[in-house]
Motif scaffolding. Sequence first.
Motif, short mmCIF file in Angstrom:
data_model
loop_
_atom_site.label_atom_id
_atom_site.label_comp_id
_atom_site.label_asym_id
_atom_site.label_seq_id
_atom_site.Cartn_x
_atom_site.Cartn_y
_atom_site.Cartn_z
N CYS A 52 7.67 1.04 -6.36
CA CYS A 52 8.83 1.48 -7.04
C CYS A 52 10.22 1.97 -5.98
O CYS A 52 11.22 1.70 -6.77
CB CYS A 52 8.51 2.78 -7.79
N SER A 53 9.94 2.33 -4.90
CA SER A 53 10.87 2.78 -3.87
C SER A 53 10.93 2.16 -2.61
O SER A 53 11.64 2.44 -1.77
CB SER A 53 10.91 4.27 -3.75
N VAL A 54 9.97 0.80 -2.60
CA VAL A 54 9.91 0.02 -1.53
C VAL A 54 11.29 -0.73 -1.31
O VAL A 54 11.76 -1.26 -2.46
CB VAL A 54 8.60 -0.65 -1.47
N ASP A 55 11.50 -1.38 -0.19
CA ASP A 55 12.70 -2.36 -0.01
C ASP A 55 12.27 -3.61 -0.65
O ASP A 55 11.31 -4.33 -0.61
CB ASP A 55 12.69 -2.46 1.55
N TYR A 68 4.81 3.46 2.37
CA TYR A 68 5.53 4.45 2.07
C TYR A 68 5.89 4.37 0.59
O TYR A 68 6.43 3.27 0.50
CB TYR A 68 6.55 4.78 3.04
N ARG A 69 6.28 5.72 -0.01
CA ARG A 69 6.87 5.62 -1.17
C ARG A 69 7.37 6.97 -1.45
O ARG A 69 6.94 7.71 -0.81
CB ARG A 69 5.98 5.27 -2.56
N VAL A 70 8.53 7.31 -2.33
CA VAL A 70 8.95 8.60 -2.54
C VAL A 70 7.58 9.54 -3.07
O VAL A 70 6.97 9.02 -3.82
CB VAL A 70 9.87 8.46 -3.76
N GLY A 71 7.65 10.57 -2.73
CA GLY A 71 6.43 11.53 -2.81
C GLY A 71 6.53 11.68 -4.62
O GLY A 71 7.41 11.60 -5.19
N TRP A 72 5.32 12.37 -4.81
CA TRP A 72 4.99 12.52 -6.26
C TRP A 72 5.87 13.84 -7.10
O TRP A 72 6.72 13.58 -7.89
CB TRP A 72 3.65 12.90 -6.57
N SER A 116 0.86 -1.17 0.01
CA SER A 116 0.07 -0.16 -0.18
C SER A 116 0.80 1.34 0.00
O SER A 116 1.89 1.43 0.74
CB SER A 116 -0.95 -0.16 1.15
N PHE A 117 0.41 2.29 -0.78
CA PHE A 117 1.02 3.57 -0.84
C PHE A 117 0.22 4.55 -0.12
O PHE A 117 -0.76 5.40 -0.50
CB PHE A 117 1.37 3.91 -2.35
N ARG A 118 0.46 4.50 1.24
CA ARG A 118 -0.39 5.53 2.06
C ARG A 118 0.09 6.91 2.10
O ARG A 118 -0.75 7.77 2.30
CB ARG A 118 -0.60 4.87 3.45
N ARG A 119 1.48 6.88 2.36
CA ARG A 119 2.23 8.22 2.74
C ARG A 119 3.41 8.39 1.77
O ARG A 119 3.97 7.46 1.30
CB ARG A 119 2.76 8.36 4.03
N GLY A 120 3.55 9.76 1.25
CA GLY A 120 4.72 9.88 0.40
C GLY A 120 5.76 10.75 1.11
O GLY A 120 5.62 11.11 2.31
N VAL A 121 6.92 10.33 0.95
CA VAL A 121 8.30 10.88 1.59
C VAL A 121 8.93 11.77 0.69
O VAL A 121 9.54 11.23 -0.38
CB VAL A 121 9.30 9.73 1.92
N ASN A 122 9.11 12.91 0.92
CA ASN A 122 9.90 14.05 0.02
C ASN A 122 10.96 14.35 0.33
O ASN A 122 11.64 14.87 1.49
CB ASN A 122 8.75 15.41 -0.03
N TYR A 123 11.97 13.53 -0.17
CA TYR A 123 13.27 13.41 0.07
C TYR A 123 14.16 14.89 -0.03
O TYR A 123 14.94 15.43 0.68
CB TYR A 123 14.08 12.46 -0.62
N ASN A 124 13.70 15.67 -0.98
CA ASN A 124 14.48 16.90 -1.10
C ASN A 124 14.04 17.81 -0.08
O ASN A 124 14.71 18.49 0.32
CB ASN A 124 13.90 17.51 -2.53
N THR A 125 12.81 17.95 0.23
CA THR A 125 12.01 18.71 1.47
C THR A 125 13.01 18.01 2.66
O THR A 125 13.45 18.96 3.36
CB THR A 125 10.71 18.42 1.74
N TRP A 126 13.16 16.75 2.87
CA TRP A 126 14.08 16.61 4.19
C TRP A 126 15.60 16.83 3.78
O TRP A 126 16.15 17.23 4.99
CB TRP A 126 14.02 14.97 4.05
N LEU A 127 15.99 16.99 2.70
CA LEU A 127 17.45 17.30 2.37
C LEU A 127 17.70 18.76 2.85
O LEU A 127 18.40 18.97 3.41
CB LEU A 127 17.87 16.98 1.12
N VAL A 128 16.61 19.75 2.30
CA VAL A 128 16.59 21.08 2.70
C VAL A 128 16.62 21.23 4.40
O VAL A 128 17.38 21.84 4.92
CB VAL A 128 15.41 21.75 2.14
N GLU A 129 15.61 20.50 5.06
CA GLU A 129 15.31 20.64 6.38
C GLU A 129 16.78 20.23 7.27
O GLU A 129 16.67 20.83 8.34
CB GLU A 129 14.19 20.00 6.83
#
Length: 773
Positions: free
Chosen positions: A723-726, A695-699, A563-576
Amino acid sequence: MTYNSDRANFGCNSLMDGRIIFLHLRLKPVVARVVLAALLVILPGLAGAAGHEKVVILGFDGADAKLIEQYIEEGRLPNLKRLRDEGYYAQLKSTHPPQTPVSWASFTTGLNPGRTQIFDFLRRTEGTYLPEFAMIREGRRVLLFGDRNAIALGALGALVGGILAGAATLIVRRRMGPGLVAAGIGALLVGGPMAWMAGTWLPREIPTATNARQGTPFWTVAARAGIESRVLNVPATFPAEEQYGLTMLSGLGVPDMRGRIGSPSYFTSDEGLTLSINQFSVEIIRLEGRRGRIETSLVGPLNKPFFEYVVREGLRGIRDASARSERRAEIESDLEKRGIPRRLDVPFTLHVTDDDLTIDLSGRRETLRAGQWSDWFVVPIPVNPVVDTIAALKGIVRFKVLELTPEVRLYMSPLNFHPECQPVPFTSPLGFARQMLDRFGLFRTLGWPIDTWSMPSGLTDEAHFIEDMDSTVEKQVEMMKHFLDHGQERLYLQVFDFTDRVGHLLWRLHDPGHPLYDVELAEAYAGEIGKSYERMDRIVGDAMERISPGTALIICSDHGFTSFRRGVNYNTWLVENGFMSLRPGVHGGKTLEDLFDRGELGEFFKHVDWSRTKAYAMGLGNIYINLLGREPQGSVAPGREYDDVRDSIVRQLTDLVDPETGERPVTRVLRREEIYEGYDPRIMPDLRPANNEHYRVGWQTALGEVPPNVFEDNLKAWSGDHCSVDPDLVPGVLFSNVDLNRSDPWIGDIHPTVLGLLGLEPEKGLDGRSLLH
C-alpha cells in the motif's frame, strides 16, 4: 415490436439507423419484425468490425510480477506461459501509491489518481482533520416530506378516509348530512393513525452513498455506444452504475450491513479472552455459559435514521467539545428511554452439548460439530412495522464452530446484505440480483468478501482463512464460467481478489526474514501462495476454453507484493523532528470502529497542538502540511514557508535509516505535483513517502495516531503488503492474446486499449495511452 433507437444503436451511424426505420415502416408487419430481429443480431458484429468480436478482461488483485515470472519458469502456470509465448506479456506499472482502489480507479478511467480523486483508502475530510473512506461519500436525503411527513401523510390519509367514508354513506343513505358526518369520522379514523405512524415509524431522512471516483469508466463509454457489458467485482464501483446495456455487481466499496469494510463476530464463553488492540473491529460477544441453551444476539447495523441522525440534528450549531459531549449524552439517553436503540441487534439461541452446537436463528436451525461451517442464514433485521412492511432489511451470515471444549468458540461472518436487500444498489439493474440468486444461490455481497480480519486479531488460524477464501473463489469462478458460456455481452470484466488476500496474510511464511516466520507453519502453509497462483492459472485456462477465436483476452493485476516486516510511524517521526507538537496526554490506539461508529473530530489527533504543528500523517502514506487557509487550525503560510517545510521533510525523511536493520525504509518522498496531474489542491496530500521493500506505514499512523516509536516490528499475520511501497518495487502483470505494442504499460493504459479493441475511440484528455499503436 417497437423500435428503440437507444437500444438498437450498436455504434452504427445514423444512416444505418434510418434504414432500419425505413424497413420497419415499409415492409409488412410480420416481415418487418423478422428483418428487424435479424438486423439487431447482425449489427453488433458489423459495428464492431473494426474491433474484436468480444473483449474479456480478468483482473487478479495483487498478483505479483516477480512470483508469476518465477512460477512460469518453474512450469507451474502453463496457461499464462502460453499467453506470454503466443501473445503478449509485460510487467504493469501501478499507480502511486499502489493500492487496490487507487490502481483499479485508474484502470477503470484511464486517469491518474489526482484526477480520479481516489489516492488512498482514506482521505482527509475537507475542512477537518477527520479521516473518511476515499471510495464512497456517505450522505442523507429527505424521505418524502421530511419533518412534515406526519402532517402531510396524515392529511392525505384524512382526505382519502373522508372521501371513501363520505362516498359510501352517500351511496347508502343518499343524504348529504350523514355523508359529511361520515367523511369527518373517516378522516379522523384514517388520518390520525396515519399521522402517528408517519411521525413515529417513518424516517425523516435515509442514508445515501455516492461513488467518489471521478472519470468515465471504459464500460460506460462502451455501453453508451451500444455495446453490452457485464462488470463483476471491480473495486470502486459502488453504488452500482445505472447504464442501459450495463450489468454490474459492485466490488470493493460495498459495505457490510454495519457500514464497515467487513466486521466478523466471535462468540465465546471464555471470559479471559482479550485483544490488546482490536484494530480490525472484530466483534467479541460473551456467552453466558458453556452448555445447554444460551441466549445471545447478532450485532446488527446502526439505527442511523432513527438514532444517529436525531443525535446529529440535536448537535447542530454546538461547537464546544465539552458542550457537544454533554448534549450528545442527553439526546442518547432520551432516545434509549423511548425504546429507540442505537443498534439493531437480532437475538438468537444456541444449544450446546459436548458433541455439537445448534444455531436457532430467524426461524432456521442447523447443528454443527467442531470445525464445521453452516450454510447461509437469512436474517431479517426488524426496524418497525412501517419500515418492515415497505422496505424490510435482511442480511445473510455463515457460522463456523471453532471449538466446543474447553470453551465454546463460534465464528460468524460479517453480516452481508442479502442480494435482494439493496438500500443503496450494488447490482445494476436491480433485477440482476434475483437472476444471480436463482442461478447461483446466496452469495457474498460484501465488497471485501474474504475475511482477512480474524486471523490478524488472533481469533482464527490459517486453515480457517483458506477455507473461507476457497468458498468465496469457488462461487466467483462458477459465475465466470456461467456468464462466459451463456452471456451475450461483447465486454466482460471480472476481478478476483484472492491473490491479494493470500499475500497479505501468508507472506510471513513465505519470507524467512519476517519476524513472524515460523518453520512448522511455513511447512504447512507457505505453499498456499503458490497454489493461489496456480488457481489463477486454472481460471485463466477456464476462460481460454470458453472464448471464441475472435475474442480479445486481457489478464492483469493492479500491483504486486513485498514483505511487511517493519512499520514506519510518520507522525512519531514528525514529532521527533519538530514538525508536529503534542499536548500532554495519554495516547491510546485507534481502531476502525473509531472511524465507522464514532467519527467525532475529537477522537482523532486528540493531543495535537495544531498551533505548533507544521505537518501530520494520515492514511497509508499521506503527509499533509498544516496549511493556513486549508486546515481548520493551519499554521504554515502558503508560498515560501510551505515550500520550505516540504523541502525539509523530503530531505530528512529520504535520509532516514532504521537503526535496527541499517536499511533505508524510504526510497523517495514525492511532492504531489510530481505524481498527480490535474489534482484538486484542497484534498490531495502534499507529500507521499514511498517505502522500500520490507517496510510499510505503521498501523496506527494510518488512523492519525502517534505511537511511541518511529519503527516497530510488524507482529500481525497481515504480513505482506504494497500500500505505501514504491510502485517500482511492486509491479503488476499484463497478459493478452493480442500482440500489444509497448513494453512499458501503465495500468491506466488499459482503458483506451479496451476501447480500441472494441472498435471505439477513447475520449480525449486521458492520461492512459492505447497499447494498440
